[in-house]
Design an enzyme around this catalytic site. Structure first.
Site, PDB file in Angstrom:
ATOM      1  N   CYS A   7       1.137  -1.343  -0.232  1.00  0.00           N
ATOM      2  CA  CYS A   7      -0.295  -0.210  -0.279  1.00  0.00           C
ATOM      3  C   CYS A   7       0.907   1.033  -0.420  1.00  0.00           C
ATOM      4  O   CYS A   7       0.241   2.217  -0.664  1.00  0.00           O
ATOM      5  CB  CYS A   7      -1.091   0.164   1.286  1.00  0.00           C
ATOM      6  SG  CYS A   7      -0.604  -0.318   2.922  1.00  0.00           S
ATOM      7  N   HIS A  57      -2.135   0.166   6.943  1.00  0.00           N
ATOM      8  CA  HIS A  57      -1.990   1.077   5.659  1.00  0.00           C
ATOM      9  C   HIS A  57      -1.899   2.447   5.826  1.00  0.00           C
ATOM     10  O   HIS A  57      -1.704   2.506   6.588  1.00  0.00           O
ATOM     11  CB  HIS A  57      -4.127   0.424   5.792  1.00  0.00           C
ATOM     12  CG  HIS A  57      -4.309   0.725   4.065  1.00  0.00           C
ATOM     13  ND1 HIS A  57      -3.587   0.040   3.138  1.00  0.00           N
ATOM     14  CD2 HIS A  57      -5.206   1.080   3.792  1.00  0.00           C
ATOM     15  CE1 HIS A  57      -3.983   0.308   1.488  1.00  0.00           C
ATOM     16  NE2 HIS A  57      -5.083   1.336   1.964  1.00  0.00           N
ATOM     17  N   ASP A 114      -8.149   5.744  -2.384  1.00  0.00           N
ATOM     18  CA  ASP A 114      -7.519   4.522  -2.018  1.00  0.00           C
ATOM     19  C   ASP A 114      -6.715   4.158  -2.975  1.00  0.00           C
ATOM     20  O   ASP A 114      -7.561   3.046  -3.664  1.00  0.00           O
ATOM     21  CB  ASP A 114      -8.188   4.056  -0.886  1.00  0.00           C
ATOM     22  CG  ASP A 114      -7.569   2.648  -0.142  1.00  0.00           C
ATOM     23  OD1 ASP A 114      -6.237   2.326  -1.292  1.00  0.00           O
ATOM     24  OD2 ASP A 114      -7.577   2.385   0.387  1.00  0.00           O
TER      25      ASP A 114
END
Lengths: 667, 317
Positions: A416, A460, A476
């Site tokens: 991520c 994350h 995201d």
């Protein structure tokens, strides 16, 4: 006259069984320390303990003063050399363990054993400096039980089995008082067990103050719990909304995203929540050694003293050095900074002067193609979706100066932080204000207990772009590549799950269930015991209807505790008094004390006659006076039918006895 | 007036006892050279109505001490040399058929004496040993269904070679407990041995009795009357309790051993011309009373009595 056979060396080592038991007691108490102290300390301590146990087993005599002194000096020296100091958490405990192991060399009297055991009890408490887990608490209870038994063992003639039962009974008797004091004793805010000197030295896992490739994927391999959440009203929001906001990074340089202190110059975030989208959560946050307070995105406030940062992260006043509990309010629907100040806009679009030319060029191209910032965002997400990007824990290495270019156009493998970092870079290059947000995404329901667990493996990173009229909007990019990451956690989106920690894997075996069960027990422990601070105390008192009386109650408890302490002192004093209430015994003890003061203590095996004769031989000037005193004492204690006149004569003579008074030399 | 009279008479009697004891000691000292402590211990053992085990290598005066003791105390004496083929009846006696009386007539064995020397007791078979030890414990013997009293005073002095000598049956622990004391003689000091060598070679004259059995019985009653106050009883208790602590000795002291220790200490007090017991009296008899009853678990050099002595406080407080 009798001659006592007192030719043995004095003083002797304690009996073999007792020596072994004391050694065992220390070994047991020190055992957990051996696992977290530096290896060299553990090795030395273990060696000393084995040596002591062996010496006790073979009933070897205690080493001489010179050897003991040398060993103690060596222990001190090694701690000084290893830590550079002898105070502080690790150095102090290391020194304590080593010196206690050496103290075993000089336990001769009852008093020595008592001192040794008291210090062992102190060593036991120091375990809490390193771990406050439930398992450790259980271990400490067992340790307390054993040490109490050892105290009984050295103090009386009760057989060891009797000592264990007796010790257990004592602890059970102490339990109600301990429980009462736990609930009512004034609570101090702040960590009880953290020593500030070492607070930063311990390795911590969790989010950090910067983000570079690999920093979050390294967290993904840790299944340590980051936080636990209860929702007093309602339930956990659906998976796509489970974003837990942590530190926000504004600045990019050298391949690393940072939230520099300069960000403080920006105004605090302006959050406009949508009225019916507010969620309340009780959060138990593990120690992070950082000041931020994690909450659902976007946080509105907590009952913990905190402030809102420009990046809409809640910051406590100090680092979170111990597990804390707080109540947080969050808005799942909101408008964040509807108007962006010039300074913030400048910070949110700033890029280093050079590097990553291909990314910049691509972003510029997108900008010319799109008519609005939203179009650029969509274009970038499409880029991630359409090109063969892989979501993986072990991406190929990228160059430091060209990390974005390498990732976007060459390796196309990342976790991520790669996606969030690259996306934010692209947005800035295209002139859209953007920043990186780190935190956690997801969480799982506990098997027992009505709460949710968020682990380090849920860490994350995502992006926020500022769009005119909408404020900061969460984007995201990882979701574009691996939608399963958001829906089902890391395990749902990785094909190579071998690197994942057990707890983050998708299957639910028996072991997994056991772990979850254990976590439930631990959570209860944390919630009810460790996190019991001033606020919880207040709340509890309110619940049982004594809220208004907290001050009085606490004062009362404190008073009672002090009173109990005084009572114990008084009882001890009275026992001493009673023991020596008999004037003959008291005066005899006085005589013995005075002789001890001039260098002639009575050895425990010496009867009055042998003692008197020995001192008289050494000090002929005292012989007559002492002879009369000893004869009087013997008559009173051992002969049949002593008269009261004998008592008076002895007491008077003994009271007047002062071996320091100069005497005429004997003829 | 009469109270003072009684006290004066008691003091007189005490003086007589002290004198008598001193004379017995002196008489014995002419036979067993350079061993005043062992003489005191043996005397204390007899005064405490206990049986004595003397353990040592042959030829250091074990028999001389036993014999001398019987002579000086005016006791009837018999001696049994224990051998591997000795039978119980050799000690206790047998009934033989008397032709003239046409009946069985009991011929008493050597056990029917006031002082019995059982020489080299560990050479006899366990069966014979136990016949003697039964007699020691009961003060009577049962032969062919008839119980015969051995009378008082009755003292057995057994001698034993060190256990590692060949051809011996070691006394079991339970039987060792029946001996109030075990003492060793050891070689005489240099000067005394020279006197021994320089002395006449023919056998010495028997010792003239200093007292008789009646006086000894009186002394034994005096021992039992020696005051033992709580301070000493507590010390004895501490010793017993310590000996029973786990890990110190293989097995602790029995209550019988505790009684033995108390009585021996009383005897020692009497020998020290005192009518009350001091902790020092207990300590003086401690090695002789406990060393053969205890085995230290650590196998170190220290004797059980040394360990007890070091670890137990002589004065409470």
């Amino acid at each position: 006259m009798s001659r006592a056979a007192t030719t043995a060396s004095w003083p002797p080592a304690p009996a073999r069984g007792q020596r072994l038991r004391l050694t065992g007691c220390l070994a047991l108490v020190a055992l957990p320390h051996l696992f977290h102290l530096p290896p060299w300390v553990s090795a030395i301590a273990a060696t000393l303990l084995v040596w002591q146990a062996q010496a006790a087993w073979r009933s070897r005599p205690l080493p001489g003063r010179l050897i003991r002194f040398a060993l103690a000096a060596a222990a001190l020296g090694s701690v000084l050399a290893g830590f550079g100091r002898i105070s502080g958490q690790e150095a102090g405990v290391s020194l304590l363990v080593m010196l206690l192991a050496l103290k075993l060399c000089e336990i001769r009297s009852h008093r020595d054993a008592m001192v040794f055991l008291s210090l062992t009890a102190f060593l036991l408490i120091t375990q809490f400096l390193f771990s406050q887990s439930l398992a450790m608490a259980v271990y400490l209870v067992i340790g307390t039980w054993l040490i109490t038994a050892a105290f009984i063992d050295v103090s009386s003639e009760i057989a060891p089995t009797g000592a264990f039962t007796h010790s257990a009974r004592l602890l059970l008797q102490a339990l109600p008082v301990a429980a009462l004091l736990f609930v009512l004793f004034p609570r101090v805010p702040g960590p009880l067990w953290g020593l500030p000197s070492d607070a930063g030295a311990r390795a911590t896992t969790g989010l950090s103050e910067r983000m570079s490739p690999g920093s979050i994927s390294s967290l993904a391999t840790s299944d340590a719990v980051a936080l636990r959440v209860r929702f007093p009203a309602g339930d956990m929001p659906p998976a796509p909304a489970r974003y837990w906001r942590g530190p926000v990074f504004w600045d990019f340089d050298d391949g690393t995203w940072r939230g520099s202190p300069a960000a403080d110059a920006l105004p605090a975030a302006d959050i406009r929540p949508v009225a019916d989208a507010i969620v309340r959560a009780d959060i138990t946050l593990e120690a992070t050694r950082h000041p931020w307070l994690i909450a659902l995105d976007v946080p509105l406030g907590t009952d913990h003293r905190s402030r809102m940062s420009p990046g809409a992260t809640l910051y406590a006043e100090d680092d979170i050095d111990e597990r804390i509990r707080y109540h947080a309010r969050s808005a799942l629907a909101y408008r964040l900074d509807p108007r962006l100040g010039a300074a913030a806009r400048e910070r949110a679009t700033r890029l280093p002067a050079g590097g990553n030319p291909r990314a910049r060029a691509t972003a510029r191209r997108w900008r010319t193609q799109a008519d609005a910032p939203q179009g650029i965002v969509d274009r970038a997400l499409t880029h991630f979706r359409e090109h063969p990007f892989h979501y993986t824990l072990s991406p190929a290495r990228t160059g430091r100066d060209s990390s974005i270019d390498d990732f976007l156009f060459e390796t196309r493998e990342g976790f991520c932080e790669h996606y969030a970092g690259a996306f934010t870079f692209l947005m800035r290059a295209a002139g859209v204000p953007a920043r990186v947000v780190t935190g956690y995404q997801g969480g799982e329901r506990a098997l027992v207990g009505d709460y949710w667990v968020v682990r380090n493996s849920d860490a994350h990173a995502w992006s926020e772009v500022w769009l005119d009229g909408r404020g900061w909007v969460r984007v995201d990019p990882t979701a574009a590549v691996a939608p399963g990451r958001i829906e089902a956690g890391v395990a749902g989106s990785l094909s190579d799950s071998q690197a994942l920690p057990y707890m983050a894997r998708a299957d639910e075996g028996a072991w997994y269930r056991m772990q979850m069960l254990w976590d439930g027990v631990n959570a209860a422990w944390n919630r009810w015991f460790l996190a019991y601070g001033p606020q919880q105390q207040q709340r509890l008192l309110e619940r049982i209807g004594l809220g208004g009386l907290r001050g009085a109650l606490v004062a009362l408890t404190f008073g009672v505790a002090v009173l109990l302490g005084l009572l114990a002192l008084w009882l001890g004093w009275r026992m001493r008094q009673r023991r020596a209430a008999d004037p003959v015994t008291r005066q005899w003890q006085r005589v013995c004390d005075r002789l001890a003061a001039i260098g002639y203590p009575r050895a425990r095996h010496e009867g009055p006659q042998a003692y008197g004769a020995r001192v008289a031989r050494a000090r002929p000037d005292l012989a007559d006076e002492l002879g009369a005193i000893v004869a009087g004492y013997i008559r009173l204690c051992y002969a049949a039918n002593p008269g009261s006149a004998d008592t008076q004569a002895f007491v008077a003579r003994a009271a007047a006895f002062d071996p320091r008074r100069p005497r005429k030399p004997r003829d | 007036m009469s109270a003072g009279d009684t006290a004066a008479r008691a003091a007189q009697r005490d003086d007589a006892t002290t004198d008598g004891l001193q004379r017995v000691r002196e008489a014995l000292a002419t036979r067993v050279l350079g061993k005043p402590r062992q003489i005191d211990q043996a005397l204390a053992c007899v005064l405490a109505e206990g049986h004595l085990l003397i353990e040592d290598v042959p030829g250091v005066g074990k028999t001389t001490l036993a014999h001398g003791l019987a002579q000086a105390l005016g006791l009837s004496f018999s001696r049994v040399q224990f051998t591997s083929d000795l039978l119980p009846s050799d000690i206790l006696g047998v009934s033989v058929f008397d032709r003239n009386a046409a009946d069985f007539r009991f011929t008493p064995g050597p056990i029917f004496a006031q002082m019995v020397l059982a020489d080299e007791i560990n050479r006899a078979s366990p069966r014979t040993q136990s016949a003697l030890l039964e007699a020691m414990a009961e003060g009577q013997v049962t032969i062919e269904g008839r119980t015969r009293d051995l009378g008082r005073p009755f003292t057995v002095i057994a001698t034993q070679n060190p256990v590692d000598q060949s051809g011996t049956f070691n006394l079991p622990d339970s039987q060792l407990d029946r001996f109030l004391m075990r003492i060793t003689l050891g070689y005489p000091p240099l000067g005394e041995e020279k006197r021994l060598l320089a002395g006449r070679t023919e056998r010495a004259e028997p010792l003239a009795p200093v007292i008789d059995a009646a006086v000894l019985a009186q002394w034994q009653r005096a021992v039992a009357a020696v005051t033992t106050r709580d301070a000493v009883l507590d010390y004895l208790l501490r010793l017993l309790r310590f000996s029973r602590r786990e890990g110190v000795f293989v097995q602790g002291l029995s209550p019988r051993a505790g009684l033995a220790l108390r009585r021996a200490a009383q005897a020692w007090a009497l020998l020290s011309a005192r009518d009350f017991v001091l902790p020092e009296d207990v300590q003086a008899v401690l090695p002789a009373v406990v060393d053969h009853r205890l085995t230290a678990t650590d196998g170190g050099d220290r004797t059980p009595s040394t360990i007890l002595l070091e670890q137990v406080d002589a004065i409470a407080g």
